[in-house]
Design an enzyme around this catalytic site. Structure first.
Site, PDB file in Angstrom:
ATOM      1  N   ASN A   6       0.833  -1.218   0.000  1.00  0.00           N
ATOM      2  CA  ASN A   6       0.000   0.000   0.000  1.00  0.00           C
ATOM      3  C   ASN A   6       0.862   1.260   0.000  1.00  0.00           C
ATOM      4  O   ASN A   6       0.517   2.249  -0.657  1.00  0.00           O
ATOM      5  CB  ASN A   6      -0.960  -0.006   1.188  1.00  0.00           C
ATOM      6  CG  ASN A   6      -2.203  -0.818   0.904  1.00  0.00           C
ATOM      7  OD1 ASN A   6      -3.036  -0.426   0.084  1.00  0.00           O
ATOM      8  ND2 ASN A   6      -2.328  -1.972   1.559  1.00  0.00           N
ATOM      9  N   HIS A  34      -8.174  -0.811   5.594  1.00  0.00           N
ATOM     10  CA  HIS A  34      -8.478  -2.089   6.247  1.00  0.00           C
ATOM     11  C   HIS A  34      -9.070  -3.049   5.214  1.00  0.00           C
ATOM     12  O   HIS A  34      -9.927  -2.657   4.423  1.00  0.00           O
ATOM     13  CB  HIS A  34      -9.467  -1.875   7.398  1.00  0.00           C
ATOM     14  CG  HIS A  34      -9.760  -3.140   8.136  1.00  0.00           C
ATOM     15  ND1 HIS A  34      -8.893  -3.680   9.062  1.00  0.00           N
ATOM     16  CD2 HIS A  34     -10.802  -3.998   8.047  1.00  0.00           C
ATOM     17  CE1 HIS A  34      -9.393  -4.815   9.516  1.00  0.00           C
ATOM     18  NE2 HIS A  34     -10.552  -5.028   8.908  1.00  0.00           N
ATOM     19  N   GLY A  77     -10.810   3.572  18.690  1.00  0.00           N
ATOM     20  CA  GLY A  77     -11.371   2.225  18.643  1.00  0.00           C
ATOM     21  C   GLY A  77     -10.626   1.347  17.644  1.00  0.00           C
ATOM     22  O   GLY A  77      -9.688   1.796  16.973  1.00  0.00           O
ATOM     23  N   ARG A 104       2.080   0.979  25.741  1.00  0.00           N
ATOM     24  CA  ARG A 104       1.483   1.543  24.542  1.00  0.00           C
ATOM     25  C   ARG A 104       1.617   3.065  24.513  1.00  0.00           C
ATOM     26  O   ARG A 104       1.854   3.680  23.471  1.00  0.00           O
ATOM     27  CB  ARG A 104      -0.001   1.145  24.540  1.00  0.00           C
ATOM     28  CG  ARG A 104      -0.595   0.959  23.189  1.00  0.00           C
ATOM     29  CD  ARG A 104      -1.990   0.380  23.312  1.00  0.00           C
ATOM     30  NE  ARG A 104      -2.009  -1.058  23.246  1.00  0.00           N
ATOM     31  CZ  ARG A 104      -1.908  -1.762  22.112  1.00  0.00           C
ATOM     32  NH1 ARG A 104      -1.755  -1.150  20.957  1.00  0.00           N
ATOM     33  NH2 ARG A 104      -1.955  -3.064  22.135  1.00  0.00           N
TER      34      ARG A 104
HETATM   35  C1  GAR Z   1      -3.195  -4.773   3.833  1.00  0.00           C
HETATM   36  O1  GAR Z   1      -4.099  -5.730   3.362  1.00  0.00           O
HETATM   37  C2  GAR Z   1      -3.879  -3.841   4.821  1.00  0.00           C
HETATM   38  O2  GAR Z   1      -5.194  -3.519   4.467  1.00  0.00           O
HETATM   39  C3  GAR Z   1      -3.835  -4.682   6.062  1.00  0.00           C
HETATM   40  O3  GAR Z   1      -2.563  -5.263   6.064  1.00  0.00           O
HETATM   41  C4  GAR Z   1      -2.124  -5.433   4.717  1.00  0.00           C
HETATM   42  C5  GAR Z   1      -0.782  -4.762   4.576  1.00  0.00           C
HETATM   43  O4  GAR Z   1      -0.240  -4.959   3.314  1.00  0.00           O
HETATM   44  N1  GAR Z   1      -4.088  -3.914   7.234  1.00  0.00           N
HETATM   45  C6  GAR Z   1      -4.729  -4.379   8.289  1.00  0.00           C
HETATM   46  O5  GAR Z   1      -5.133  -5.512   8.376  1.00  0.00           O
HETATM   47  C7  GAR Z   1      -4.910  -3.371   9.408  1.00  0.00           C
HETATM   48  N2  GAR Z   1      -5.802  -3.895  10.408  1.00  0.00           N
HETATM   49  P1  GAR Z   1       0.958  -4.052   2.803  1.00  0.00           P
HETATM   50  O6  GAR Z   1       1.999  -3.970   3.923  1.00  0.00           O
HETATM   51  O7  GAR Z   1       1.487  -4.816   1.626  1.00  0.00           O
HETATM   52  O8  GAR Z   1       0.415  -2.698   2.447  1.00  0.00           O
END
Ligand code: GAR
Length: 204
Positions: free
Chosen positions: A16, A112, A146, A68
């Site tokens: 991404n 997400h 959240g 955190r």
């Molecule tokens: C993606 O599918 C993103 O939407 C997801 O992790 C992946 C990262 O891929 N994010 C989550 O699940 C957040 N809760 P990337 O590192 O190749 O962009």
């Protein structure tokens, strides 16, 4: 229009992040520009992608922080150091608290891999398969304290096929993520989004 300075938070592969960098290279991210990348894990592929694009990157390792709140404070300092107007969570696998988010309302977004509010949290594609849904997708949303609960900016739907595995579904959803996230970031930077409560409207 002055460029909107974007800092991208990552944890892993960074496809991404790559979609944002590629969009910037073609002008499609304008008026946003990626000025920095921060990973909570050292040695991940996303950091190599930042280096290849000449974008400065930092590591804020969550394992080096006792709690955190301390991690979030350190992360926030790095974001401020980049002079960020906008923070994009692109595969960032930590939940942010008010320590990080204070004063950044409507300036932090996440991608997400599900049609929220379905399947928040980790392994969204696996959750989709377990529930037997026929359609899933991805969501760009504002981040609140959240778990994937912030106001929804944009969504794209993806079919779930009978023969899908978690990996094949993940790959099909990612194609849409790579289209949706840069478009949403450009919309936000250009002031094309207006939020009223939980509803976000896109103005041409
Ligand atoms: C993606 O599918 C993103 O939407 C997801 O992790 C992946 C990262 O891929 N994010 C989550 O699940 C957040 N809760 P990337 O590192 O190749 O962009």
């Amino acid at each position: 229009m002055a460029p909107t300075r974007v800092v991208v938070l990552v944890s892993g592969g960074g496809t991404n992040l790559q979609s944002l960098l590629d969009a910037e290279a073609t002008g499609a991210l304008s008026p946003a520009t990626v000025v920095g990348v921060i990973s909570n894990r050292p040695g991940v592929r996303a950091l190599e992608r930042a280096a290849a694009a000449g974008v400065p990157a930092r590591v804020v390792d969550h394992r080096e922080h006792a709690d955190r709140s301390s991690f979030d404070a350190a992360l926030r300092r790095e974001v401020e150091a980049f002079g960020a107007h906008l923070v994009v969570l692109a595969g960032f696998m930590r939940v942010l608290t008010a320590t990080f988010l204070a004063g950044l309302e409507d300036r932090v977004v996440n991608i997400h891999p599900s049609l929220l509010p379905a399947f928040p949290g980790v392994r969204a594609q696996s959750q989709a398969l377990q529930h037997g849904v026929k359609v899933t997708g991805c969501t760009v949303h504002f981040v609140d304290a959240g778990l994937d609960t912030g106001a929804i900016i944009a969504q794209a739907a993806v079919p779930v096929l009978d023969e899908d595995t978690e990996e094949s579904l993940q790959a099909r959803v990612l194609v849409e993520e790579h289209r949706l996230l840069p478009a949403a970031v450009a919309d936000l930077a250009a002031g094309r989004l207006r939020r009223e409560g939980r509803r976000v409207y896109r103005q041409p």
